[in-house]
Every structure is written in C-alpha cells, then in structure tokens.
Design a protein around this motif. Structure first.
Motif, PDB file in Angstrom:
ATOM      1  N   LEU A 130     -41.458  63.389  56.324  1.00  0.00           N
ATOM      2  CA  LEU A 130     -42.340  62.710  56.920  1.00  0.00           C
ATOM      3  C   LEU A 130     -42.125  62.862  58.560  1.00  0.00           C
ATOM      4  CD1 LEU A 130     -45.244  61.401  56.212  1.00  0.00           C
ATOM      5  CD2 LEU A 130     -43.788  59.454  56.511  1.00  0.00           C
ATOM      6  N   ARG A 187     -51.322  59.790  55.510  1.00  0.00           N
ATOM      7  CA  ARG A 187     -51.249  59.483  54.017  1.00  0.00           C
ATOM      8  C   ARG A 187     -51.461  60.819  53.281  1.00  0.00           C
ATOM      9  NH1 ARG A 187     -57.227  57.446  52.767  1.00  0.00           N
ATOM     10  NH2 ARG A 187     -57.576  59.495  54.294  1.00  0.00           N
ATOM     11  N   ALA A 242     -47.937  62.494  53.162  1.00  0.00           N
ATOM     12  CA  ALA A 242     -47.155  61.510  52.441  1.00  0.00           C
ATOM     13  C   ALA A 242     -47.341  62.006  50.741  1.00  0.00           C
ATOM     14  CB  ALA A 242     -47.282  60.133  52.165  1.00  0.00           C
ATOM     15  N   MET A 274     -40.135  57.387  47.347  1.00  0.00           N
ATOM     16  CA  MET A 274     -41.411  57.213  48.222  1.00  0.00           C
ATOM     17  C   MET A 274     -41.650  55.866  48.710  1.00  0.00           C
ATOM     18  SD  MET A 274     -43.119  59.823  48.510  1.00  0.00           S
ATOM     19  CE  MET A 274     -45.116  59.542  49.048  1.00  0.00           C
ATOM     20  N   VAL A 327     -41.629  55.479  52.254  1.00  0.00           N
ATOM     21  CA  VAL A 327     -42.649  56.156  52.956  1.00  0.00           C
ATOM     22  C   VAL A 327     -43.915  55.360  52.981  1.00  0.00           C
ATOM     23  CG1 VAL A 327     -44.372  58.402  52.374  1.00  0.00           C
ATOM     24  CG2 VAL A 327     -41.720  58.424  52.622  1.00  0.00           C
ATOM     25  N   LEU A 361     -46.255  54.279  55.943  1.00  0.00           N
ATOM     26  CA  LEU A 361     -47.978  54.416  56.017  1.00  0.00           C
ATOM     27  C   LEU A 361     -48.599  53.105  56.386  1.00  0.00           C
ATOM     28  CD1 LEU A 361     -48.826  56.285  52.672  1.00  0.00           C
ATOM     29  CD2 LEU A 361     -48.574  57.147  54.874  1.00  0.00           C
TER      30      LEU A 361
END
Ligand code: ACO
Length: 436
Positions: free
Chosen positions: A137, A172, A175, A381, A384, A388
């Motif tokens: 990311l 978004r 991801a 995740m 992540v 976000l």
C-alpha cells in the motif's frame, strides 16, 4: 484558542525571563518556548515528545485522563450512532458535517475517482508472494504521484480537494485489489450504487463463482470501526505526515510516509499483533503466565493492545469496540475463542497492581481484530483497514499544517558524541587523497 493568558518565569544563568503561556479552547496549557534559544542560548529537551505540543490544531480533542475523544468538537459516541464514515471524513477534512447536498456531492466525487489507473493494476503482479499489504500500500500510494497530478502545498484548492477525495476513494480500491491478488482471485471493481463501506466489503469478498451478500450489520460495524480510527490528533503516523508535509513533499508521498509509520507494531500494527498474541496464549492455555511475562522487565513481551501514551484510563474507542464486538458476535451467532482469551486477559490485567499503577488499559487495537475476523478480514489486512480509516485524519492534518504556513519541521538535538579535542590526532597520519 484563547489569547496568551499568563506567563511562566524561568531563571537561567542568573537571568529571569518571562515565557508566555498559551491556553487552548478546552483549557490545555502550554509554555511557549519558541523564542527561548534566541533569548537564552538554551533549547528544551524532550525525547519522543512526551511533553511537547508541536502545533495548534482544530481537528481532534483528546482528554487522556477522562477518556474523551471528539472530532471537530463532536464526541465519537455520537458520531458512531448518527453518521456514516464518509460524513466523518468530510467533517475532518472540511471542519463541518456535510449538509445533504454536500454529502451527495462528496459521495459523487468519491465514486468518480474510485477507479485505479489500469496500468497501476499490473504493479500488484510484481510484489513477491506473501509481501505484507502495508508495504504494498505505501509503495502504491507513493506511485500515485506518477499517475495523477502532483499535489503539494502550493496547489490550487480545487486540485487539493480532488486529490484528497481521490485518495480516500482509490486507496480503498487498492487495498481490496491487493487482497484479491494475494489470494489469486480476479479483482472486483468499485460500484457506484454501493456506499463506501459496502463497496469495500463487496470488492473484498465478491467472486465470479460466489456473489457476496452484503449484510447491513457488517456494513454498520465497518462504519463504526472506520469512524473510531479516523483521527487521533498528533500520534506517530500523523506526526510523520505533518513533518514530511512541512518539507513541501507531494501529498501522495506524505500519506505514504504516514502508512509506513502506522505499520509498526507499537502503532497501527498492534491490531494484527494482538490477534497473534491471543492465538499464542490460547494455544498455550496459561493466561497468567503471559501476564507474568508482560510484567517481567527482563522479558520483552508486552500485552499488545494495552497501554497508550495519552490515555491513562480506558480508551473510549476500545469501550465502544468491545460493546459492538459482544453484540455483533452474538447477532451473527459466531463464537470466537480468542474473545474469551481477550476477556480473561482484560479481567486479570485490570485488577493487577502492575497494570493499575501504570494506568494500562485496553486500547483501540485490543478488540478490533476480533471484529475484523468476524467480518472475514484476513489478519495481514488489519493494519491496512486502520490506514483506510485514518486517511481523512491524515489529510485533515496535512491541510491544516499547510494552511497554517508551517515552517519546515526540524527539531534540534543535544550532541553527546566525541569532541574535536577527543579526536585530535586521529587524522594526523593520513595523507590527503587527491584521487579516489
Ligand atoms: N504491556 C506491559 N507493560 C507495558 C505495556 C504493555 N502493553 N505498555 C506499557 N507498559 C509499561 C512499560 O513497561 C513501562 O513500565 P515502567 O514504567 O516500569 O518502565 C510503563 O508501562 C510505561 O510504558 P511506556 O512504554 O513508557 O509508555 P509509552 O507511552 O512510551 O508507550 C505504547 C505507549 C507504545 C502504546 C505502549 O503502551 C505499548 O507498547 N503498548 C503495546 C503496543 C500497542 O498496543 N500499541 C498500540 C497503541 S494504540 C495505537 O497506536 C493505535
């Protein structure tokens, strides 16, 4: 912020000087030492900024002793029940909750810029199998500057607005693409008919062989989690954003730096570390042993998801997440054995003098991972998801820093290395090098 209301007196080298005290709108006070070096030759020393306010800010208020968190003056407890994440993003970035027209326009802007440049999609193919999504990311966000107009502190307001919306929306998509790539499934594109959080869940879990059923409950939980992570004033990653942004680096590189800071296990990476810890404790079965390890100064083990630099009471975000976690798991009839372990750890720690004396309570990360697991989000995740959610906060701070005409951030130091005297003679036997 009220005007400087008082002064502090400092005696130094036989000289007495008055330093202004500034007071914030909620009564926080600070001694303004900006001119101290010019007047006395002294700087202040505060490693890790344990006691330093680095800026004025209008975005988020925290009272760490009382467990209060407000965005733009509004308590998080109200925000999680009355608005969606997109409205909170607008609130943070623009300073006010949107009216109906502003909300529609903002949502339309997010929708218009939700697609990733197709050439960027191929980047995902070249990361090694098993690369952590946070590394992917931060790299991808940095690369955005090559695909979209470079936005920095000198850019036009309209370009800044568009780039901020693009970031909130496109990250978004990135991801979800990163996740799909990691499991070898085709990517799912964003849909205009879905809300921000529903869209994300759909991009994560829809597949050509099994259409994803979007559940209202899951969407609501994701909204709550995102709202609670949306900003937290001058934390490590936000400080990284403000610091790097002050060098007039473009917005994408600045946010990428925030993502890198967030990935550390003492910061946003803690949500993944909590689950890894809970699993280890569950497999071992002896909670007390791990509590002993956490208290042992000769052991580097810490209770992940416990403790906070600012909160010296229960983190108000953790209180909401714990409540939501209990209710959601009950509603979907999902029993997570890790929740039992988490509860036992909390019960034990909250009555143990080691944790009580040090004011160590569950922080935002302690129960978050259990909710993400219930939503089907894979562990790698978790951070992540945090990134976000934190994007609007970082963007708000970047804009505020830019608007305040912040000078480049450049702390001083107290040098404790060798003096010239101590190194005299070290170079005496060396000939000058004319050619290298
Ligand atoms: N487990 C055991 N002991 C702890 C813990 C913990 N989780 N956290 C702090 N302590 C102890 C320290 O050993 C220290 O003890 P001492 O006074 O006897 O030396 C005391 O409590 C103070 O701790 P510091 O590390 O000095 O506190 P600091 O404010 O620097 O650190 C931090 C805060 C990084 C959050 C720390 O509590 C920690 O490491 N927690 C675990 C990681 C974590 O959950 N991070 C997420 C934070 S929230 C976020 O970033 C989103």
């Amino acid at each position: 912020m009220s005007e400087k209301s008082d002064t502090a007196t400092l005696k130094i080298d036989g000289q007495t000087i008055e330093l202004p005290i500034v007071t914030g709108s909620e009564g926080d006070r600070a001694v303004d030492i900006a001119n101290l070096r010019a007047r006395t030759g002294c700087v202040t020393l505060d490693p890790s900024f344990m006691n330093t306010a680095a800026c004025y800010s209008r975005i988020t208020y925290i009272d760490g002793e009382k467990g209060i968190l407000r965005y733009r003056g509004i308590p998080i407890e109200e925000l999680v029940t009355k608005v969606r994440f997109v409205e909170v993003a607008y609130l943070l970035v623009h300073g006010e909750l949107p009216n109906e027209e502003q909300r529609r326009n903002f949502s339309a802007l997010l929708n218009r810029h939700s697609l990733l440049h197709e050439d960027m999609r191929h980047f995902f193919d070249h990361f090694p199998q098993g690369a952590h999504p946070m590394h992917i990311l931060s790299t991808m966000i940095n690369a955005l500057a090559a695909f979209y107009p470079n936005v920095d502190l000198k850019s036009l307001d309209a370009d800044v607005e568009l780039s901020c919306a693009r970031l909130i929306s496109i990250v978004r998509t990135m991801a979800a693409f990163a996740y799909k790539k990691s499991i070898g499934e085709p990517v799912v594109y964003p849909r205009h008919d879905l809300s921000y959080c529903a869209n994300f869940l759909n991009m994560m879990f829809d597949s050509p062989i099994q259409p994803y059923q979007i559940h209202h409950d899951a969407v609501r939980i994701l909204n709550v989690l995102f709202i609670l992570h949306a900003d937290h004033e001058q934390n490590c990653s936000t400080t990284a954003v403000r610091t790097i942004g002050s060098a007039q680096v473009n917005l994408y590189a600045t946010i990428s730096a925030g993502i890198s800071a967030l990935s550390g296990p003492l910061h946003g990476g803690a949500n993944q570390a909590v689950i890894e810890m809970l699993r280890m404790i569950q497999e071992d079965g002896d909670v007390d042993k791990f509590i002993r390890m956490a208290k042992d100064k000769n052991n580097s083990f810490r209770l992940m998801g416990f403790g906070h630099r600012v909160y010296k009471t229960y983190d108000p975000r953790a209180a909401i997440i714990k409540r939501e976690c209990d209710a959601y798991l009950k509603r979907i009839k999902y029993h997570d054995p890790l929740l039992d372990v988490a509860r036992r750890i909390e019960e034990t720690a909250l009555t143990d003098p080691y944790f009580v004396d040090r004011h160590l309570y569950p922080n935002v990360d302690f129960y978050t991972g259990i909710l993400y697991r219930a939503l089907g989000i894979p562990e790698n995740m978790f951070t992540v998801m945090f990134a976000l959610a934190r994007l609007p906060g970082w963007i708000a701070h970047w804009k505020e820093m830019a608007g305040a005409g912040t000078k480049i951030v450049r702390p001083r130091q107290i040098y404790i290395g060798k003096t010239e005297e101590e190194t005299s003679g070290v170079m005496a036997n060396r000939e000058p090098q004319l050619l290298w």
